[in-house]
Design an enzyme around this catalytic site. Structure first.
Site, mmCIF file in Angstrom:
data_model
loop_
_atom_site.group_PDB
_atom_site.id
_atom_site.type_symbol
_atom_site.label_atom_id
_atom_site.label_comp_id
_atom_site.label_asym_id
_atom_site.label_seq_id
_atom_site.Cartn_x
_atom_site.Cartn_y
_atom_site.Cartn_z
ATOM 1 N N LYS A 204 0.849 -1.203 0.000
ATOM 2 C CA LYS A 204 0.000 0.000 0.000
ATOM 3 C C LYS A 204 0.882 1.250 0.000
ATOM 4 C CE LYS A 204 -1.703 2.542 3.267
ATOM 5 N NZ LYS A 204 -1.606 3.888 2.690
ATOM 6 N N GLU A 278 11.031 0.530 9.299
ATOM 7 C CA GLU A 278 11.945 1.617 8.913
ATOM 8 C C GLU A 278 11.253 2.909 9.319
ATOM 9 O OE1 GLU A 278 14.888 1.181 7.712
ATOM 10 O OE2 GLU A 278 14.822 -0.909 7.085
ATOM 11 N N CYS A 312 13.965 10.627 5.690
ATOM 12 C CA CYS A 312 14.069 10.067 7.045
ATOM 13 C C CYS A 312 15.477 10.242 7.611
ATOM 14 C CB CYS A 312 13.700 8.601 7.010
ATOM 15 S SG CYS A 312 14.569 7.709 5.698
ATOM 16 N N GLU A 409 11.425 15.081 14.903
ATOM 17 C CA GLU A 409 11.620 15.015 13.450
ATOM 18 C C GLU A 409 10.719 16.062 12.795
ATOM 19 O OE1 GLU A 409 10.097 11.523 11.402
ATOM 20 O OE2 GLU A 409 11.899 11.472 10.171
#
Ligand code: NAD
Length: 499
Positions: A204, A278, A312, A409
């Protein structure tokens, strides 16, 4: 008598025009003209065919560069996800599960070649749907996606060399969910090793970037991949949860935020599903005073402003040795003042659009927290397009470790600058984060690179460079950045049972 505390001065917003001489030269627009061959409506790819969702529901996908609607995307409900898994299981129990590695390798190789043939079309579609500059999707995302298929095609008939003395076998059906920052590349990172190892797939894409994943279904048809080996379902979190928790998923692989990764891990606790995660990052790019500073500045700019900081492993914290901090900061400001922010389809553009309005709001709020907490902000003073989601390259100096912008982040083009004096302090500050995905070290001394790379708790440590990738090189995190690897022998092993 103790003195009253000094009044906190308002943060100073420096204009880029204070730092560059004259205006940035204007280039003529140079829009990429290749036809992305977009359809008005994209259906789900199940059992080798494009099928309408059982729910009958579709959702729009827009271009973050100008907010124009691009297409309607089929929304997969639980029944569609189930159909995808049933078809993947049938393919695994059938011809694909029995196929020799050398034959599987030919299919994977064919996929890589077809992706190369349609590279420009895919790059334009990726840029329109995701907002990244065309030069990145054209020169990095699509070629790198093809490279992953080429690399894994070579492994398909050599699996016995993966773990000497052991036999390896596929898990069966693998459920995969990916994010929006590298839509096609993340898909390649997931599908290529899964197929090389002999698994079948239900994947997906993220809800804001489904187009290239569904176009990829066309490539699978062209490659003649047996029906059901790869199934592509679209939708948001609910569809993702249905993929991750489906009873037929023998293994799940997720790339996305740490927050969602934790939700998935909680929902799978107690099951025997194999998992790889991840997740997010807050990388430190560390510059010592003996580093080649101009080269380092290019590396920092690439590390945080590449793909609007939607990376990331972005070098979002700059740790610079105190003795060269002011020089590096001045060079950085001068460099970002000439970055071009604008139309993602323009070949001159350095920073394109932020992927969605929600992400733009998240970045804006975190930047405001930096201002409120007293860090000094510097922003590129460029004019932004009137429509679309854009954010100026931003540098914060005077950042401390307790600031939110140093801990969370941001996933946008925002750099937080901290300083250090000794190697020990650099290591301590770099490791002082919940994440551990990547780091960069800039120094002239080889011994220092070796010391830093063993002491930094990060899955990848780049030395005198940043954001370099290769399909043969494993990528993955420590701590809250996840577990498991993608790429290389280690990444492939995560798709194999050892017998
Ligand atoms: P996200 O976690 O919001 O979404 C990622 C994917 O998960 C999307 O497809 C989304 O639809 C799906 N999803 C949402 N809720 C779900 C649920 N409850 N169950 C299952 N699936 C669900 O992340 P994002 O905003 O799309 O991507 C940005 C994040 O991805 C950042 O944190 C970034 O660091 C991370 N990322 C990590 C890597 C890596 O290799 N470590 C690579 C790229 C991105």
């Amino acid at each position: 008598m103790p003195k009253p505390p000094a009044k906190k001065s308002a943060p100073r917003r420096t204009s880029a025009r204070e730092l560059v001489f004259g205006d940035l030269w204007e280039f003529d627009p140079a829009p990429e003209t290749a036809d992305p061959k977009l359809k008005k409506r994209y259906d789900l790819f199940i059992n080798g065919e494009f099928v309408a969702p059982k729910s009958g529901k579709y959702f729009p996908t827009i271009s973050p560069g100008n907010e124009a609607k691009l297409a309607d995307i089929a929304l997969a409900g639980a029944a569609d996800v189930d159909a995808a898994f049933q078809s993947a299981q049938k393919a695994f129990d059938g011809a694909w599960g029995r196929m020799a590695g050398s034959e599987r390798g030919k299919y994977i190789y064919r996929i890589a070649r077809l992706l190369q043939d349609r590279a420009r079309e895919f790059a334009v579609a990726e840029t329109m749907d995701g907002g990244k500059p065309i030069k990145e999707s054209r020169d990095f995302d699509v070629p790198m996606a093809a490279a992953h298929f080429f690399y894994h095609a070579g492994w398909a008939d050599k699996l016995d060399c993966l773990a000497p003395g052991r036999r390896v076998a596929p898990y069966g059906v693998v459920g995969q969910v990916i994010p929006w920052n590298f839509p096609l590349l993340m898909l390649a990172w997931k599908i290529a090793p899964a197929l090389a190892a002999g698994n079948t797939v239900v994947i997906k894409p993220a809800e804001t970037t489904s187009i290239t994943a569904l176009k990829f279904g066309e490539i699978l048809q062209e490659a003649g991949l047996p029906p059901g080996v790869v199934n592509i379902v679209a939708g948001a979190g609910e569809t993702g949860a249905a993929v991750m928790t489906h009873p037929l998923a023998a293994k799940v692989a997720f790339t996305g935020s740490t927050e969602v990764g934790k939700i998935i891990m909680r929902s799978l606790a107690g099951t025997d599903k194999k998992m790889t995660m991840e997740l997010g990052g807050k990388a430190a790019n560390i510059i010592f005073d003996d580093a080649p500073l101009d080269q380092a500045v290019e590396g920092i700019v690439n590390g945080i402003f590449f793909n609007q900081g939607h990376v990331c492993c972005a070098g979002s914290r700059l740790l610079v040795q105190e003795s060269v901090a002011s020089t590096v900061l001045a060079k950085l400001k001068r460099r970002i003042a000439v970055l071009r922010v604008g139309d993602p389809l323009d070949k001159n553009t350095d920073l394109g659009a932020i992927n969605s309005r929600e992400q733009l709001e998240r970045i804006t709020a975190l930047v405001q927290s930096g201002v409120d907490e007293g860090a000094e902000i510097f922003q590129h003073a460029c004019k932004l397009p009137a429509k679309g989601f854009y954010f100026r390259p931003t540098i914060f100096s005077g950042v401390t470790q307790s600031h939110r912008i140093a801990r969370e982040e941001i996933f946008g083009p925002v750099l937080s600058v901290l300083t250090f004096r000794t190697v020990e302090e650099a290591v301590e500050k770099a490791n002082n984060t919940a994440f551990g995905l990547s780091a960069g070290v800039w120094t002239d001394k080889g011994s220092r690179i070796l010391k830093m790379s063993t002491e930094l708790k990060a899955g990848v440590v780049w030395a005198n460079t940043f954001n370099k990738f290769d399909p043969a090189s494993p990528f993955g995190g420590y701590k809250e950045s996840g577990f498991g690897r993608e790429g290389g022998r280690q990444g492939l092993l995560d798709y194999c049972k050892l017998i």
